[in-house]
Design a protein around this motif. Structure first.
Motif, PDB file in Angstrom:
ATOM      1  N   CYS A   1       0.847  -1.169  -0.005  1.00 37.85           N
ATOM      2  CA  CYS A   1       0.142  -0.117  -0.152  1.00 37.85           C
ATOM      3  C   CYS A   1       0.805   1.187  -0.169  1.00 37.85           C
ATOM      4  CB  CYS A   1      -1.044  -0.036   1.278  1.00 37.85           C
ATOM      5  SG  CYS A   1      -2.280   1.090   1.263  1.00 37.85           S
ATOM      6  N   ALA A   2       0.571   2.112  -0.894  1.00 42.16           N
ATOM      7  CA  ALA A   2       1.119   3.440  -0.904  1.00 42.16           C
ATOM      8  C   ALA A   2       0.733   4.218   0.449  1.00 42.16           C
ATOM      9  CB  ALA A   2       0.865   4.176  -2.184  1.00 42.16           C
ATOM     10  N   ASP A   3       1.370   5.424   0.499  1.00 41.65           N
ATOM     11  CA  ASP A   3       0.597   6.290   1.773  1.00 41.65           C
ATOM     12  C   ASP A   3      -0.674   6.637   1.543  1.00 41.65           C
ATOM     13  OD1 ASP A   3       0.713   9.222   0.909  1.00 41.65           O
ATOM     14  OD2 ASP A   3       2.429   8.423   0.166  1.00 41.65           O
TER      15      ASP A   3
ATOM     16  N   GLU B   1     -11.301   2.896   6.615  1.00 35.07           N
ATOM     17  CA  GLU B   1     -11.191   3.081   8.094  1.00 35.07           C
ATOM     18  C   GLU B   1      -9.487   2.734   8.426  1.00 35.07           C
ATOM     19  OE1 GLU B   1     -15.680   1.609   9.496  1.00 35.07           O
ATOM     20  OE2 GLU B   1     -13.945   0.145   9.462  1.00 35.07           O
ATOM     21  N   GLU B   2      -9.025   1.788   7.696  1.00 35.30           N
ATOM     22  CA  GLU B   2      -7.670   0.888   8.209  1.00 35.30           C
ATOM     23  C   GLU B   2      -6.611   2.488   7.923  1.00 35.30           C
ATOM     24  OE1 GLU B   2      -6.353  -1.759   9.307  1.00 35.30           O
ATOM     25  OE2 GLU B   2      -8.454  -2.183   9.800  1.00 35.30           O
ATOM     26  N   LEU B   3      -6.872   3.268   6.618  1.00 33.08           N
ATOM     27  CA  LEU B   3      -5.976   4.268   6.472  1.00 33.08           C
ATOM     28  C   LEU B   3      -6.417   5.590   7.029  1.00 33.08           C
ATOM     29  CD1 LEU B   3      -5.696   3.409   2.696  1.00 33.08           C
ATOM     30  CD2 LEU B   3      -4.111   3.136   4.449  1.00 33.08           C
ATOM     31  N   ASN B   4      -7.540   5.701   7.823  1.00 35.82           N
ATOM     32  CA  ASN B   4      -7.959   6.898   8.724  1.00 35.82           C
ATOM     33  C   ASN B   4      -8.315   7.983   7.551  1.00 35.82           C
ATOM     34  OD1 ASN B   4      -7.370   5.858  11.335  1.00 35.82           O
ATOM     35  ND2 ASN B   4      -5.209   6.496  10.938  1.00 35.82           N
ATOM     36  N   ILE B   5      -9.055   7.285   6.458  1.00 32.68           N
ATOM     37  CA  ILE B   5      -9.707   8.370   5.513  1.00 32.68           C
ATOM     38  C   ILE B   5     -11.007   8.373   5.843  1.00 32.68           C
ATOM     39  CG2 ILE B   5      -9.948   8.786   3.255  1.00 32.68           C
ATOM     40  CD1 ILE B   5      -7.019   9.041   3.885  1.00 32.68           C
TER      41      ILE B   5
END
Length: 505
Positions: free
Chosen positions: A300-302, A335-339
């Motif tokens: 995964c990219a940032d 959710e995992e990426l806090n988006i």
């Protein structure tokens, strides 16, 4: 080469032997009730497979004579000197036993080749068949005799079956002696720690994986006298002293510690992973609780590259419609990426090739589609579309897929369902469950455009009859207010689909 399978309708025949042997030659399926002509043709095959109970074979072969060039292959779980009956027919006898049943992939199968006292090393048809089976990835153990085979099966198959009865008896007796009501196995599973989880799970698996006639035969027809051995063992158990028990525990410890550390760690990891997974599923399925599917970020990219935060929403093309597993996976990924999910504007494009085309043509910012599933394999349409287009991959992630059997709210029982229609991947992921539990339900594979949530929507819109159910996510059932008849229909307990997030190159 011609093969006939006597008893092809059983689980072993239809799920293992028929598809396997079609790779080796032509296959004739023979079952009880077939015409006399068909049964007679079955006895003319080069290889005659006996996929029937052991005690039915003597009557089945009574009065029949074959050429020594014909191979009779028995696959009985217990032999009990079966070779004597088969050798009377004049045919060459090949005695095999597939230890893992019909649902384990071929490259994970382990079979036993039993020596019946006749040298088959120079028999070309026998060696041709054995080599073919090995080429399919099947591993073989050798038994020196039918007696050795039956003794080992008594230990590895019959003993676990009789242990289920002992476990019932012990649980009931312990509850009575303690002044408590005997708990159900479901309650015991909920209370289980990793070690007892394996113990109680084995109990369920033993009952669930074999027909009652086979379980009875494994206990009552076991090598020697298993029941008498069980009685003697119970008597010895009753006379154990504290010192005896400590000595046993010490011996058990010494054995386990003699195993390689890597092997012990691997077993522990398997058991603990299974425990966590089964604990979640048991509580969810018994109490109808919804849980978030697990996400595994493989690459995964940032987060700001995957879903950039800006004043305007990011348009995301979905392989499916609202409520599809792809839709659910994007919500979990965000959710995992806090988006925040409100930063994303979903475009439901149903098919993977449309998602990819819209990204490549610059009509949407991001595309998400399913690429492969752990149980049913690659998404062919996705792979084809990927090979025809160029794009950048921003993330590769897996999400566990919890397939639910969903029907119209008026349906009260699965007994009312005659057909299950669904996305081809969803049906494939649940095929074995239906074969084992609901063989009379007709499975219909749809097209890639028959998204899982779209099938739920069709039921909600009365486009499908009430006797037809489908397979989809819990959120799809909730979104369209449909009834979940059964949770966890997938046969792979770690059922996972891999998704890609892409952007224009």
């Amino acid at each position: 080469m011609t093969h006939s399978i006597i008893g092809a309708r059983g689980d072993m025949g239809k799920n293992l032997l028929v598809p396997l042997l079609k790779k080796h030659g032509s296959v004739l399926e023979v079952n009880r009730g077939d015409s006399e002509d068909k049964r007679n043709n079955g006895w003319k095959a080069d290889y005659i497979w006996l996929s029937v109970p052991r005690d039915a074979i003597p009557d089945l072969l009574d009065g029949k004579q074959f050429s020594k060039d014909q191979i009779i292959v028995d696959i009985c779980s217990i032999k009990r000197n079966l070779s004597r009956d088969i050798q009377k027919t004049g045919a060459t006898h090949l005695s095999l036993h597939q230890l893992h049943g019909p649902f384990v992939p071929l490259n994970g199968q382990k079979w036993v080749h039993i020596n019946t006292g006749i040298d088959l090393s120079s028999n070309a048809p026998v060696q041709n068949l054995l080599n073919f089976l090995k080429e399919q990835g099947i591993s073989f153990l050798d038994a020196k005799s039918e007696d050795e085979h039956d003794f080992m099966i008594g230990l590895t198959l019959s003993m676990p079956e009789i242990a289920t009865i002992f476990l019932d008896t012990l649980i009931d007796q312990y509850a009575k002696d303690s002044g408590h009501k005997t708990p159900s196995m479901a309650k015991l599973m909920e209370w289980a720690v990793p070690a007892s989880n394996v113990f109680f799970s084995y109990y369920i698996h033993s009952i669930n994986s074999s027909a009652d006639w086979l379980r009875s035969d494994l206990i009552l027809g076991a090598h020697g006298d298993l029941l008498e051995s069980a009685r003697k063992a119970s008597s010895r158990l009753a006379n154990l002293t504290t010192e005896n028990i400590k000595h046993h525990l010490s011996q058990q410890r010494a054995f386990v510690e003699s195993l390689p550390i890597a092997e012990r760690k691997r077993v522990r990891q398997w058991i603990e992973r299974w425990f966590v997974d089964s604990t979640q599923k048991i509580f969810m399925f018994h109490h109808n609780k919804s849980i978030k599917p697990k996400i595994n970020l493989q690459e995964c990219a940032d987060s700001n590259s995957v879903f950039p935060i800006s004043d305007k929403k990011i348009t995301v093309g979905i392989h499916g419609i609202a409520g599809s597993f792809t839709h659910e996976s994007v919500i979990r990924l965000a959710e995992e990426l806090n988006i925040p999910a409100e930063n994303l504007e979903f475009r439901y494009l149903v098919e993977a090739d449309r998602v990819i085309a819209e990204v490549v043509n610059g009509k949407i910012d991001r595309g998400v589609f399913a690429m492969a599933n752990s149980g049913s394999g690659a998404y062919i349409s996705s792979m084809r579309a990927m090979s025809e287009n160029n794009f950048d991959i921003l993330a590769i992630y897996g999400m566990e897929i919890l397939q639910c059997l969903i029907a119209d709210p008026s349906v009260k029982s699965i007994d009312e369902i005659t057909k299950v229609f669904g996305h081809p991947q969803a049906v494939s992921q649940c095929k074995r469950t239906f074969e084992e539990k609901y063989p009379n339900i007709n499975l219909v594979y749809g097209k890639d455009s028959d998204d899982t949530a779209l099938c739920v929507k069709k039921i909600a819109n009365k486009e499908l009859p009430k006797t037809t159910a489908t397979l989809a996510s819990q959120i799809a059932a909730n979104l369209y207010k449909m009834r979940i008849l059964e949770y966890g229909m997938h046969h792979d307990p770690f059922n996972t689909t891999t998704f890609l997030v892409i952007k224009k190159k």
